[in-house]
Design an enzyme around this catalytic site. Structure first.
Site, PDB file in Angstrom:
ATOM      1  N   LYS A  87       0.827  -1.206   0.000  1.00  0.00           N
ATOM      2  CA  LYS A  87       0.000   0.000   0.000  1.00  0.00           C
ATOM      3  C   LYS A  87       0.868   1.266   0.000  1.00  0.00           C
ATOM      4  O   LYS A  87       2.084   1.195   0.226  1.00  0.00           O
ATOM      5  CB  LYS A  87      -0.929  -0.050   1.216  1.00  0.00           C
TER       6      LYS A  87
ATOM      7  N   TYR B 277     -12.533  -1.341  -3.525  1.00  0.00           N
ATOM      8  CA  TYR B 277     -13.034  -1.520  -2.158  1.00  0.00           C
ATOM      9  C   TYR B 277     -14.555  -1.339  -2.079  1.00  0.00           C
ATOM     10  O   TYR B 277     -15.072  -0.997  -1.012  1.00  0.00           O
ATOM     11  CB  TYR B 277     -12.332  -0.553  -1.212  1.00  0.00           C
TER      12      TYR B 277
ATOM     13  N   PHE C 269     -15.515   4.268   7.414  1.00  0.00           N
ATOM     14  CA  PHE C 269     -14.133   4.619   7.073  1.00  0.00           C
ATOM     15  C   PHE C 269     -13.865   4.613   5.565  1.00  0.00           C
ATOM     16  O   PHE C 269     -12.725   4.778   5.125  1.00  0.00           O
ATOM     17  CB  PHE C 269     -13.147   3.679   7.786  1.00  0.00           C
TER      18      PHE C 269
ATOM     19  N   ARG D  21      -2.600 -14.416   4.234  1.00  0.00           N
ATOM     20  CA  ARG D  21      -3.307 -13.758   5.347  1.00  0.00           C
ATOM     21  C   ARG D  21      -2.578 -14.033   6.673  1.00  0.00           C
ATOM     22  O   ARG D  21      -2.509 -13.165   7.544  1.00  0.00           O
ATOM     23  CB  ARG D  21      -4.759 -14.241   5.432  1.00  0.00           C
TER      24      ARG D  21
ATOM     25  N   ARG E  89       2.295  -6.972   9.277  1.00  0.00           N
ATOM     26  CA  ARG E  89       1.621  -5.805   9.863  1.00  0.00           C
ATOM     27  C   ARG E  89       2.150  -5.520  11.261  1.00  0.00           C
ATOM     28  O   ARG E  89       2.320  -4.359  11.654  1.00  0.00           O
ATOM     29  CB  ARG E  89       0.113  -6.015   9.848  1.00  0.00           C
TER      30      ARG E  89
ATOM     31  N   ASN F  36      -2.049   0.083   7.086  1.00  0.00           N
ATOM     32  CA  ASN F  36      -1.517  -1.209   7.534  1.00  0.00           C
ATOM     33  C   ASN F  36      -0.680  -1.922   6.481  1.00  0.00           C
ATOM     34  O   ASN F  36      -0.632  -3.136   6.413  1.00  0.00           O
ATOM     35  CB  ASN F  36      -2.654  -2.100   8.066  1.00  0.00           C
TER      36      ASN F  36
ATOM     37  N   HIS G 238      -2.101  -5.324   1.528  1.00  0.00           N
ATOM     38  CA  HIS G 238      -3.403  -5.955   1.296  1.00  0.00           C
ATOM     39  C   HIS G 238      -3.198  -7.407   0.883  1.00  0.00           C
ATOM     40  O   HIS G 238      -2.249  -7.712   0.165  1.00  0.00           O
ATOM     41  CB  HIS G 238      -4.149  -5.229   0.167  1.00  0.00           C
TER      42      HIS G 238
ATOM     43  N   GLU H 112      -9.736  -9.912  -7.904  1.00  0.00           N
ATOM     44  CA  GLU H 112      -8.741  -8.854  -7.676  1.00  0.00           C
ATOM     45  C   GLU H 112      -7.555  -8.983  -8.630  1.00  0.00           C
ATOM     46  O   GLU H 112      -7.002  -7.971  -9.084  1.00  0.00           O
ATOM     47  CB  GLU H 112      -8.279  -8.886  -6.216  1.00  0.00           C
TER      48      GLU H 112
HETATM   49  P1  GDP Z   1      -8.167  -6.559   5.628  1.00  0.00           P
HETATM   50  O1  GDP Z   1      -8.859  -7.643   4.828  1.00  0.00           O
HETATM   51  O2  GDP Z   1      -7.347  -7.110   6.766  1.00  0.00           O
HETATM   52  O3  GDP Z   1      -7.361  -5.614   4.760  1.00  0.00           O
HETATM   53  O4  GDP Z   1      -9.294  -5.690   6.347  1.00  0.00           O
HETATM   54  P2  GDP Z   1     -10.740  -5.160   5.862  1.00  0.00           P
HETATM   55  O5  GDP Z   1     -11.173  -5.833   4.591  1.00  0.00           O
HETATM   56  O6  GDP Z   1     -11.639  -5.248   7.047  1.00  0.00           O
HETATM   57  O7  GDP Z   1     -10.499  -3.611   5.591  1.00  0.00           O
HETATM   58  C1  GDP Z   1      -9.895  -3.171   4.388  1.00  0.00           C
HETATM   59  C2  GDP Z   1      -8.937  -2.064   4.726  1.00  0.00           C
HETATM   60  O8  GDP Z   1      -9.667  -0.941   5.204  1.00  0.00           O
HETATM   61  C3  GDP Z   1      -7.940  -2.372   5.851  1.00  0.00           C
HETATM   62  O9  GDP Z   1      -6.833  -3.120   5.421  1.00  0.00           O
HETATM   63  C4  GDP Z   1      -7.547  -0.976   6.290  1.00  0.00           C
HETATM   64  O10 GDP Z   1      -6.600  -0.373   5.414  1.00  0.00           O
HETATM   65  C5  GDP Z   1      -8.878  -0.231   6.164  1.00  0.00           C
HETATM   66  N1  GDP Z   1      -9.624  -0.209   7.439  1.00  0.00           N
HETATM   67  C6  GDP Z   1     -10.172  -1.250   8.109  1.00  0.00           C
HETATM   68  N2  GDP Z   1     -10.778  -0.844   9.237  1.00  0.00           N
HETATM   69  C7  GDP Z   1     -10.619   0.504   9.281  1.00  0.00           C
HETATM   70  C8  GDP Z   1     -11.031   1.532  10.203  1.00  0.00           C
HETATM   71  O11 GDP Z   1     -11.676   1.269  11.218  1.00  0.00           O
HETATM   72  N3  GDP Z   1     -10.665   2.816   9.881  1.00  0.00           N
HETATM   73  C9  GDP Z   1      -9.969   3.139   8.754  1.00  0.00           C
HETATM   74  N4  GDP Z   1      -9.637   4.430   8.513  1.00  0.00           N
HETATM   75  N5  GDP Z   1      -9.549   2.197   7.869  1.00  0.00           N
HETATM   76  C10 GDP Z   1      -9.875   0.911   8.128  1.00  0.00           C
END
Ligand code: GDP
Length: 143
Positions: free
Chosen positions: A11, A51, A59, A87, A104, A114, A117, A128
């Protein structure tokens, strides 16, 4: 389990902080083969599409701001059970909850920024991979 593929993205914070080499080293050390890779700047429309599943989350706008804040490095990775294995390698979304030694945990600053992805299912990995690389141009069977 057989060799499968996942979509990973270094990222914008990873690129900005000059951590791309270190993270790629970790990925290769963990036994992933890089099948395709490039650097690109996501457009706002592109990030919103990638996304889209999160479009109703509070968010979402912050996530799109972050993912368009600089170039990122999408790549296709191959390994046995690539989606699950990647993962595990990257750890939980929030680095505070991530296991010791995960990417991470090692490098990420926050749940929002973080570093990396990874696709969350083989079905999404296929979607994807096609999103970033199309269906062609990826070498088959890298050993
Ligand atoms: P991942 O599959 O571990 O990447 O997590 P998710 O699919 O739940 O979320 C996608 C991405 O959205 C995450 O990797 C973060 O970059 C972002 N994200 C997730 N939760 C939050 C949050 O509470 N706040 C913000 N600003 N970004 C978030």
């Amino acid at each position: 389990m057989h060799t499968t593929r996942t979509l990973a993205i270094l990222k914008p914070d990873c690129v900005r902080r000059s951590l791309s080499g270190e993270v790629l080293r970790q990925i290769e050390n963990a036994g992933f083969k890089i099948c395709a890779i490039h650097m690109q700047q996501l457009t706002r429309t592109g990030a919103e599409a990638f996304y889209a599943i999160h479009k109703d989350r509070p968010f979402f706008n912050d996530l799109v701001d972050y993912m368009t804040s600089g170039p990122c490095i999408p790549m296709v990775l191959e390994k046995q059970d690539a989606v699950g294995a990647f993962r595990i390698l990257i750890g939980a979304t929030d680095p505070q909850d991530a296991d010791e030694g995960t990417i991470r945990k090692l490098y990420a600053d926050s749940k929002s920024e973080n570093i990396v992805h990874g696709s969350d299912s083989p079905e999404n990995a296929q979607i994807e991979i096609a999103y970033f690389f199309g269906e062609s141009g990826i070498p088959t069977d890298i050993k």
